[in-house]
Design a protein around this motif. Structure first.
Motif, PDB file in Angstrom:
ATOM      1  N   GLU A  57       0.845  -1.178   0.000  1.00  0.00           N
ATOM      2  CA  GLU A  57       0.000   0.000   0.000  1.00  0.00           C
ATOM      3  C   GLU A  57       0.888   1.238   0.000  1.00  0.00           C
ATOM      4  OE1 GLU A  57      -0.634   0.228   4.855  1.00  0.00           O
ATOM      5  OE2 GLU A  57      -2.290  -0.363   3.560  1.00  0.00           O
ATOM      6  N   GLY A  58       0.255   2.401  -0.201  1.00  0.00           N
ATOM      7  CA  GLY A  58       1.021   3.639  -0.224  1.00  0.00           C
ATOM      8  C   GLY A  58       1.217   4.148  -1.637  1.00  0.00           C
ATOM      9  N   SER A  59       2.153   5.078  -1.795  1.00  0.00           N
ATOM     10  CA  SER A  59       2.391   5.726  -3.078  1.00  0.00           C
ATOM     11  C   SER A  59       3.436   4.951  -3.871  1.00  0.00           C
ATOM     12  CB  SER A  59       2.877   7.167  -2.847  1.00  0.00           C
ATOM     13  OG  SER A  59       3.387   7.723  -4.035  1.00  0.00           O
ATOM     14  N   VAL A  60       3.066   4.512  -5.071  1.00  0.00           N
ATOM     15  CA  VAL A  60       4.020   3.822  -5.935  1.00  0.00           C
ATOM     16  C   VAL A  60       5.173   4.744  -6.318  1.00  0.00           C
ATOM     17  CG1 VAL A  60       4.351   2.747  -8.199  1.00  0.00           C
ATOM     18  CG2 VAL A  60       2.371   2.127  -6.799  1.00  0.00           C
ATOM     19  N   PRO A  61       4.924   5.996  -6.748  1.00  0.00           N
ATOM     20  CA  PRO A  61       6.051   6.871  -7.081  1.00  0.00           C
ATOM     21  C   PRO A  61       7.014   7.075  -5.918  1.00  0.00           C
ATOM     22  CG  PRO A  61       4.019   7.779  -7.963  1.00  0.00           C
ATOM     23  CD  PRO A  61       3.627   6.634  -7.078  1.00  0.00           C
ATOM     24  N   ALA A  62       6.479   7.241  -4.710  1.00  0.00           N
ATOM     25  CA  ALA A  62       7.348   7.435  -3.543  1.00  0.00           C
ATOM     26  C   ALA A  62       8.179   6.185  -3.278  1.00  0.00           C
ATOM     27  CB  ALA A  62       6.519   7.790  -2.311  1.00  0.00           C
ATOM     28  N   TRP A  63       7.565   5.007  -3.426  1.00  0.00           N
ATOM     29  CA  TRP A  63       8.289   3.752  -3.237  1.00  0.00           C
ATOM     30  C   TRP A  63       9.413   3.627  -4.252  1.00  0.00           C
ATOM     31  CZ3 TRP A  63       7.775  -1.391  -5.739  1.00  0.00           C
ATOM     32  CH2 TRP A  63       8.369  -2.413  -4.977  1.00  0.00           C
ATOM     33  N   LEU A  64       9.121   3.949  -5.504  1.00  0.00           N
ATOM     34  CA  LEU A  64      10.136   3.873  -6.560  1.00  0.00           C
ATOM     35  C   LEU A  64      11.265   4.875  -6.306  1.00  0.00           C
ATOM     36  CD1 LEU A  64       7.863   3.532  -9.721  1.00  0.00           C
ATOM     37  CD2 LEU A  64       9.191   1.734  -8.617  1.00  0.00           C
ATOM     38  N   ARG A  65      10.915   6.069  -5.829  1.00  0.00           N
ATOM     39  CA  ARG A  65      11.963   7.070  -5.550  1.00  0.00           C
ATOM     40  C   ARG A  65      12.902   6.592  -4.442  1.00  0.00           C
ATOM     41  NH1 ARG A  65       7.719  10.879  -6.386  1.00  0.00           N
ATOM     42  NH2 ARG A  65       7.357  11.036  -4.138  1.00  0.00           N
ATOM     43  N   ARG A  66      12.355   5.944  -3.435  1.00  0.00           N
ATOM     44  CA  ARG A  66      13.207   5.437  -2.350  1.00  0.00           C
ATOM     45  C   ARG A  66      14.183   4.382  -2.876  1.00  0.00           C
ATOM     46  NH1 ARG A  66       8.369   5.691   0.641  1.00  0.00           N
ATOM     47  NH2 ARG A  66       8.008   3.444   0.376  1.00  0.00           N
ATOM     48  N   ILE A  67      13.672   3.465  -3.691  1.00  0.00           N
ATOM     49  CA  ILE A  67      14.533   2.429  -4.261  1.00  0.00           C
ATOM     50  C   ILE A  67      15.601   3.061  -5.141  1.00  0.00           C
ATOM     51  CG2 ILE A  67      14.619   0.434  -5.799  1.00  0.00           C
ATOM     52  CD1 ILE A  67      11.764  -0.228  -4.922  1.00  0.00           C
TER      53      ILE A  67
END
Length: 203
Positions: A57-67
């Motif tokens: 759950e959560g924001s896909v763009p934010a998850w991708l930015r962290r990675i």
């Protein structure tokens, strides 16, 4: 993301088309070099392909930015280590004269000496060799190596330490043999020509 987690390559392509550009711009704005950014974005989507099931759950763009940010930092650290090792090799200071380089230094430096070390690397037990290839040749972090091999991080550290210790012993023995007779030894004989023919282990 659920489709990617299920192995849908078309879904991964759509995800890449939608987010690769913004990720590239995000990392550039953080001051990372363009080559690092390009590599980090590619590695981000490789990670997504392997780890999409971990997103719930959560924001896909934010998850991708962290990675992507973590990948860029790892790549810059690896590049910095290689630059530092190259500088040290050029210095030839008295304090370093006569001291055999560590196994980690030789592996990270990607110098011609690696052709010979590849022979010793191939002789390590498979668990140690896998860890060393991932950590020092492909520049995976301890956590990433542990995830890739499905072992605890402590196991990764222990295998790396044991494998590097064995490689270091081999380096010292090789240097001693070369100092004794002035003949480079890479595979137990044959000289420099045979050394250059030692194949690199496949990643």
């Amino acid at each position: 993301m659920h489709a990617v987690a299920g192995g849908d390559k078309d879904a991964l392509s759509r995800l890449f088309a939608r987010h690769a550009g913004p990720l590239f711009a995000h990392l550039l704005n953080r001051g990372f070099p363009a080559q690092t950014v390009e590599d980090a974005v590619q590695e981000t989507f490789l990670t997504v392909w392997k780890s999409a099931s971990g997103f719930h759950e959560g924001s896909v763009p934010a998850w991708l930015r962290r990675i992507a940010h973590c990948r860029a930092v790892d790549l810059e650290r690896a590049a910095g280590r290689q630059r530092a090792l190259a500088d040290r090799a050029r210095e030839h200071t008295p304090s370093s004269a006569g001291t055999a380089p560590s196994a980690e230094d030789c592996l990270l430096a990607s110098s011609p000496r690696y052709a010979a070390i590849a022979f010793a690397l191939a002789g390590l037990p498979a668990p140690q060799r896998e860890v060393i290839e991932l950590r020092y040749l492909q520049h995976y972090s301890v956590r990433e190596t542990a995830e890739r091999l499905a072992v605890p991080e402590g196991t990764v550290k222990a295998r790396a330490a044991r494998g590097c210790a064995r490689l270091r012993e081999w380096i010292v023995a090789q240097d001693a043999a070369e100092a004794a007779d002035g003949v480079p030894r890479a595979t137990g004989g044959g000289g420099a020509h045979d050394r250059d023919r030692v194949p690199r282990p496949r990643p």
